[in-house]
Design a protein around this motif. Structure first.
Motif, PDB file in Angstrom:
ATOM      1  N   LEU A 230       0.618  -9.825  -1.256  1.00  0.00           N
ATOM      2  CA  LEU A 230       0.437  -8.660  -2.130  1.00  0.00           C
ATOM      3  C   LEU A 230      -1.013  -8.199  -2.184  1.00  0.00           C
ATOM      4  CD1 LEU A 230       2.742  -9.472  -5.172  1.00  0.00           C
ATOM      5  CD2 LEU A 230       3.028  -7.669  -3.500  1.00  0.00           C
TER       6      LEU A 230
ATOM      7  N   GLY B 179      -8.568  -4.509  -3.750  1.00  0.00           N
ATOM      8  CA  GLY B 179      -9.843  -4.041  -3.236  1.00  0.00           C
ATOM      9  C   GLY B 179     -10.730  -3.533  -4.358  1.00  0.00           C
TER      10      GLY B 179
ATOM     11  N   GLY C 287      -8.779 -17.789   0.610  1.00  0.00           N
ATOM     12  CA  GLY C 287      -9.945 -16.941   0.809  1.00  0.00           C
ATOM     13  C   GLY C 287     -10.814 -16.808  -0.428  1.00  0.00           C
TER      14      GLY C 287
ATOM     15  N   SER D 168       0.846  -1.192   0.000  1.00  0.00           N
ATOM     16  CA  SER D 168       0.000   0.000   0.000  1.00  0.00           C
ATOM     17  C   SER D 168       0.878   1.236   0.000  1.00  0.00           C
ATOM     18  CB  SER D 168      -0.920   0.009   1.215  1.00  0.00           C
ATOM     19  OG  SER D 168      -0.145   0.175   2.374  1.00  0.00           O
TER      20      SER D 168
ATOM     21  N   GLY E  78      -3.790  -9.422  -0.177  1.00  0.00           N
ATOM     22  CA  GLY E  78      -4.667  -9.659   0.963  1.00  0.00           C
ATOM     23  C   GLY E  78      -5.487 -10.924   0.785  1.00  0.00           C
ATOM     24  N   VAL E  79      -6.227 -11.297   1.830  1.00  0.00           N
ATOM     25  CA  VAL E  79      -7.051 -12.495   1.759  1.00  0.00           C
ATOM     26  C   VAL E  79      -8.333 -12.188   0.993  1.00  0.00           C
ATOM     27  CG1 VAL E  79      -8.661 -13.753   3.232  1.00  0.00           C
ATOM     28  CG2 VAL E  79      -6.246 -13.804   3.741  1.00  0.00           C
ATOM     29  N   GLY E  80      -8.784 -13.129   0.171  1.00  0.00           N
ATOM     30  CA  GLY E  80     -10.045 -12.903  -0.539  1.00  0.00           C
ATOM     31  C   GLY E  80     -10.047 -13.556  -1.890  1.00  0.00           C
ATOM     32  N   ARG E  81     -10.939 -13.070  -2.767  1.00  0.00           N
ATOM     33  CA  ARG E  81     -11.028 -13.666  -4.091  1.00  0.00           C
ATOM     34  C   ARG E  81      -9.959 -13.124  -5.026  1.00  0.00           C
ATOM     35  NH1 ARG E  81     -16.763 -11.859  -5.132  1.00  0.00           N
ATOM     36  NH2 ARG E  81     -16.278 -10.623  -3.313  1.00  0.00           N
ATOM     37  N   ALA E  82      -9.501 -11.885  -4.753  1.00  0.00           N
ATOM     38  CA  ALA E  82      -8.507 -11.285  -5.649  1.00  0.00           C
ATOM     39  C   ALA E  82      -7.214 -12.105  -5.749  1.00  0.00           C
ATOM     40  CB  ALA E  82      -8.216  -9.855  -5.228  1.00  0.00           C
TER      41      ALA E  82
ATOM     42  N   THR F 258     -11.965  -6.334  -6.559  1.00  0.00           N
ATOM     43  CA  THR F 258     -13.060  -7.066  -5.915  1.00  0.00           C
ATOM     44  C   THR F 258     -14.359  -6.277  -5.995  1.00  0.00           C
ATOM     45  OG1 THR F 258     -11.421  -7.926  -4.384  1.00  0.00           O
ATOM     46  CG2 THR F 258     -13.713  -8.280  -3.810  1.00  0.00           C
ATOM     47  N   THR F 259     -14.286  -4.990  -5.656  1.00  0.00           N
ATOM     48  CA  THR F 259     -15.516  -4.197  -5.586  1.00  0.00           C
ATOM     49  C   THR F 259     -16.070  -3.887  -6.972  1.00  0.00           C
ATOM     50  OG1 THR F 259     -14.282  -3.127  -3.830  1.00  0.00           O
ATOM     51  CG2 THR F 259     -16.507  -2.337  -4.224  1.00  0.00           C
TER      52      THR F 259
END
Lengths: 651, 318
Positions: free
Chosen positions: A518, A403, A602, A390, A520-524, A406-407
């Motif tokens: 790089l 982010g 994630g 970041s 973060g946790v999630g679908r990205a 994802t959004t």
């Protein structure tokens, strides 16, 4: 002559296609106009109607308990699965003991000598260096465990594949029956069927070997059948006129003639098997894959890389050596007597080296001779995450990108897909599959999609589908751009080749943690990992397709004064259309395989359910998710299946 | 025709001979990599969390250097590990967080697995927030106030709700039910693996961002990222019996060791040693921190600990 006439029908084709496509769509619209109001009146919900689902958790749970309770008493296990399991354990053990007895010096010498006999001095040196590198990285014993596992898995795959291929090559009807089976075996993401194998065989080597065979046998079968079919008819006729029996004909003429395809099949099988080595570690296969997996548990990318590099080296060496063997068969085939003696020398030299090493007491890899790469690698990863995550001026950090992605991309696509009424999803699938393929592929695609609904996992499947679509879009943009660049510059292509090799053979697990660091946790991060994995195949196929475009067509365009951008747009891309479609198809299949593994970082949806099933031994969740993944894979494959694939994929 | 029959008969008999005649017992199959070259091998199962790696690293070091065994380790998730243990694919689980179903099936009914005593460490699962956040909002450590702060925990994955980060699917969790039953405005986001969860927590901590996570003690990460537990409704015996109605905190679990029954009987010195293996939370954390944070290899970390705590492990070998 063929090259001169080729462009004419090609130019006429799009018109015909468009016409035919319009026909199909019209027919489909008609069917929809009748069926949709009916369906809507019965089940008006947007998501898959609950009335049309089947709950399998009861029977699957009972099956699970039955297997565990009867594994040590039922004859099915005692006299069938037990034998298979024991045979696998014994043969892996035998190979492993031989490798250990040869010692590091013996194995390295043997590898180098085989490479020298088959592929020349350069590859022999490369092979030797690769083996030594495995030792240097401190991975000698795990490398031997993986090698033992691979030898058995590849041999089994080759035998199974060759038998299937033999049946297919000799009988037209068997071939037709086998094709969809092999197609399906290849499309299935391996992660989906780990659970059933584990349930029957338990954690460990037998389950890992069998899962690998399912995955690696199809190319062998396909290429064997292809080789037998393509045998020169004149030679066969000559053999027949000499009065040879069917079996003689097969052994003396057809099989030797198909040798090139057989070796190519072996090559493909080895590559597929190696790519399973790491996924199989999730079910306790041991060896290098297990080292990668364990290193990841302590978030140690460096150590994971140290175990990943030997896998890449093994893959590259085996690929090059078997490919070289396939290329040079034409001159040396057919005279076993003349080639036997050097082999004996090679074997003798190996034994000599092994004995010397044993006498010198250096059988195991010397513990002082290791190179620690984990620390510098981890420092690089730490630097990357500290500086890129970041707060990069102007660009924002990778976390911000993830982010936004994802959004702005993943959420709308997912919500859009889940908002669509279920019957419209089926219609879209049918339309796409029919326009691109035949009514058969359309039917398979629709049935696969409907099966997902029936299994009761409509929503998570569409979640997974949204991730696949997003990842495929990114992969295609990057892949086509890189592929076009590589097709236009030889130097760029040469520079790219090792990078692609590494991306393709490096176990996916190695880059799961860096992508989390790089993005973060999630679908990205799941999408990012999928893009890295699928990109090489797309780039390769695109480059190859563009390069194979008829030079005569290009020449004439150039003589008419077309600029290089015009040549690309108007000649190369349209003519390479089959290759580009194949790239899309392969991209989709590969992306799906990794998006599933993204459940570990994630990604959620079906991937998480599959991991959950494995981790908790929960057959109901895991198997339903696995089946849905398989259906999704089938649907995606059929929707993007170019009619030309049949001939391409075999080669 | 006759030739072919002869072949197949030969094949079947040789297979039968190879696999020890008659019925092939699926319950007794060691790893093919065990006991190679005449050395005695012990196969230990490692779970994905670092505490489990620390147990195994120290046990492995002592088995190899003091008792002259070869040690193979296999990473397996918790439930499949029980299955592998009952089949003899692995010889021991050194840290189990309580699996009543599996205990009943394998220890009490089938007797293929034997209890091997406590590890000496007590485990506890809970919800945690970083301590720097508690300094700003001291009332955040009660679940009743969590809804007040939910907007602070929003991420791209959790959408309009706050994010409660959960870990690997292999861990015991009631979090989805808890969020529903306690009427919390939170979305459970599964990191999918402990490694992914740790990586994400470290990133958050580096930027002093707020986060709420499922986590457990003992854990080395507490030394790097100090965290405070959020109070949930108190745990009472049996309040977690119905998985959909859970509305209470997680229990404190004394961690247990288990051995394969055959190994426990015939495992000689190795089995005796593993039964005696018992240390403290501090010991485990010391080794875990060396492995996961200082990136020492498990073997080096174990050596360091063994060199500095001779009195602890000498008792295990006696």
């Amino acid at each position: 002559m063929a090259t001169a006439t080729a462009p004419a029908p090609r130019l006429a084709l799009p018109g015909v296609l468009r016409h035919r496509a319009a026909h199909k769509l019209l027919l489909l619209a008609l069917a929809a106009a009748i069926l949709v109001p009916l369906a809507n009146a019965h089940w008006a919900s947007g998501s898959w109607p609950h009335d049309l689902t089947v709950d399998l958790s009861g029977p699957l749970g009972r099956a699970n308990d039955w297997i565990i309770d009867n594994r040590d008493s039922s004859p099915v296990f005692l006299y069938f699965f037990g034998y298979i399991s024991n045979a696998v354990v014994l043969s892996v053990r035998a190979v492993y003991l031989v490798l250990l007895a040869a010692g590091w010096a013996g194995v390295t010498a043997f590898g180098a000598l085989v490479a020298w006999r088959v592929a020349g001095v350069r590859l022999a040196v490369g092979t030797g260096v690769a083996f030594l590198a495995c030792g240097l990285l401190g991975m000698w014993v795990p490398t031997m465990q993986t090698l033992a596992l691979m030898v058995v898995a590849v041999l089994t795959s080759v035998v199974v594949g060759a038998l299937l291929g033999l049946a297919g090559g000799l009988s037209e009807r068997t071939d037709r029956a086998l094709r969809p089976v092999l197609d399906t075996m290849q499309v299935l993401p391996a992660f989906a069927y780990l659970l059933p194998v584990v349930l029957v065989f338990g954690i460990g080597v037998p389950a890992a070997v069998l899962a690998t065979v399912v995955y690696a046998a199809p190319p062998m079968a396909r290429l064997t059948a292809l080789g037998l079919r393509n045998a020169d008819p004149e030679v066969l006729e000559a053999v027949e006129s000499l009065g040879a029996t069917g079996r003689q004909r097969l052994l003396t003429a057809r099989l030797p003639l198909a040798r090139k395809q057989l070796l190519l099949g072996l090559n493909q099988t080895i590559m597929m098997a190696l790519s399973m080595a790491v996924i199989a570690s999730v079910i306790g296969a041991g060896g290098l894959g297990d080292r990668v997996y364990q290193a990841l548990a302590s978030v140690d990318v460096g150590a994971a890389l140290a175990a990943g590099i030997p896998i890449v080296l093994l893959a590259v060496v085996l690929d090059r050596v078997t490919a070289a063997a396939g290329e040079q068969t034409d001159e040396s085939a057919g005279e076993p007597g003349s080639t036997l003696r050097p082999w004996l020398y090679a074997l003798g030299a190996t034994v000599a080296v092994a004995v010397v090493a044993r006498l010198a007491g250096a059988l195991d890899w010397p513990s002082g001779w290791t190179l620690n790469i984990a620390e510098p690698v981890n420092r690089v990863v730490d630097w990357m995450t500290a500086h890129l995550y970041s707060g990069v001026p102007y660009l924002g950090g990778t976390a911000d990108w993830a982010g936004h992605f994802t959004t702005w991309v993943l959420d709308p696509v997912r919500d859009g897909l889940q908002w669509l009424p279920w019957w419209s999803v089926l219609l879209i699938v049918a339309a796409l599959a029919w326009v691109i393929g035949t009514w058969r592929t359309a039917l398979t695609a629709v049935l696969a999609m409907a099966a997902i609904g029936v299994l009761g996992v409509w929503k998570p499947s569409l979640d997974t589908l949204s991730q696949v679509l997003a990842a495929v879009a990114v992969t295609l943009v990057l892949g086509f751009a890189t592929g076009i660049a590589a097709a236009r510059s030889d130097r760029f292509e040469r520079a790219l080749r090792p990078v692609l090799d590494v991306c393709q053979t490096m176990p996916q697990f190695v880059y799961l943690i860096p992508v989390v660091a790089l993005f973060g946790v999630g679908r990205a991060p799941a999408v990012a990992a999928a893009v890295v994995y699928a990109l090489p195949a797309v780039v390769r196929i695109t480059t190859q397709g563009l390069r194979q475009v008829d030079p005569a067509a290009l020449e004439s365009a150039r003589s008419l004064g077309a600029t290089s951008a015009q040549q690309l747009r108007q000649i190369q891309l349209p003519l390479a259309r089959p290759a580009l479609l194949l790239a899309v198809n392969q991209g989709v299949v590969l992306v799906l395989a990794v998006v599933i593994i993204g459940g570990l970082v994630g990604g959620g949806a079906l991937g998480y359910d599959a991991v959950f099933g494995l981790a908790q031994g929960d057959l109901a969740t895991g198997l339903v998710a696995g089946a849905a993944i398989v259906c999704l894979g089938l649907m995606l494959d059929r929707v993007t299946q170019p009619t030309e694939r049949r001939t391409k994929k075999g080669a | 025709m006759r030739v072919r029959t002869a072949y197949s008969v030969a094949a079947v008999t040789s297979l039968a001979l190879l696999s020890g005649c008659g019925a092939a017992d699926m319950t007794k199959q060691a790893s093919p990599f065990a006991n190679a070259q005449g050395s005695k091998t012990v196969t230990l199962s490692v779970q994905s969390w670092v505490g489990a790696q620390a147990n195994v690293a120290v046990a492995q070091y002592l088995l190899e250097h003091k008792l002259d065994y070869r040690v193979d380790t296999v990473q397996v998730d918790e439930v499949p590990a029980w299955d592998a243990l009952s089949q003899g694919r692995v010889d021991a689980i050194l840290e189990d967080w309580g699996h009543p179903d599996q205990e009943k099936r394998y220890v009490d009914d089938k007797k293929t697995i034997t209890r091997a005593g406590g590890l000496g460490v007590t485990g506890h699962i809970g919800w945690y927030v970083p301590t720097y956040l508690v300094k700003q909002h001291p009332d955040i450590i009660d679940w009743k106030n969590l809804n007040k702060y939910s907007s602070m925990f929003r991420t791209a994955e959790s959408g309009s709700k706050g994010q409660l980060m959960d870990g690997s699917p292999s861990y015991v969790t009631n979090d989805k039910a808890l969020v529903t039953n306690l009427k919390l405005n939170y979305q459970v986001v599964f990191a999918g693996s402990e490694a992914a969860q740790i990586t994400q927590m470290k990133q958050f901590a580096k930027e002093k961002k707020p986060f709420l996570t499922y986590w457990y003690a003992p854990q080395w990460l507490f030394k790097k990222v100090p965290m405070t537990e959020v109070k949930l409704p108190a745990y009472k015996e049996g309040c977690d019996a119905d998985a959909t109605k859970v509305a209470c905190a997680y229990p404190h679990t004394p961690l247990e060791k288990y051995l394969n029954t055959d190994f426990a009987k015939k495992g000689g010195k190795a089995a005796a040693f593993l039964k005696k293996f018992k240390w403290t939370t501090e010991d485990q954390n010391e080794v875990s921190l060396m492995i996961a944070d200082q990136k020492l290899s498990p073997a080096d970390a174990a050596k360091k600990w063994v060199d500095s705590h001779p009195s602890t492990w000498k008792a295990w070998l006696s």
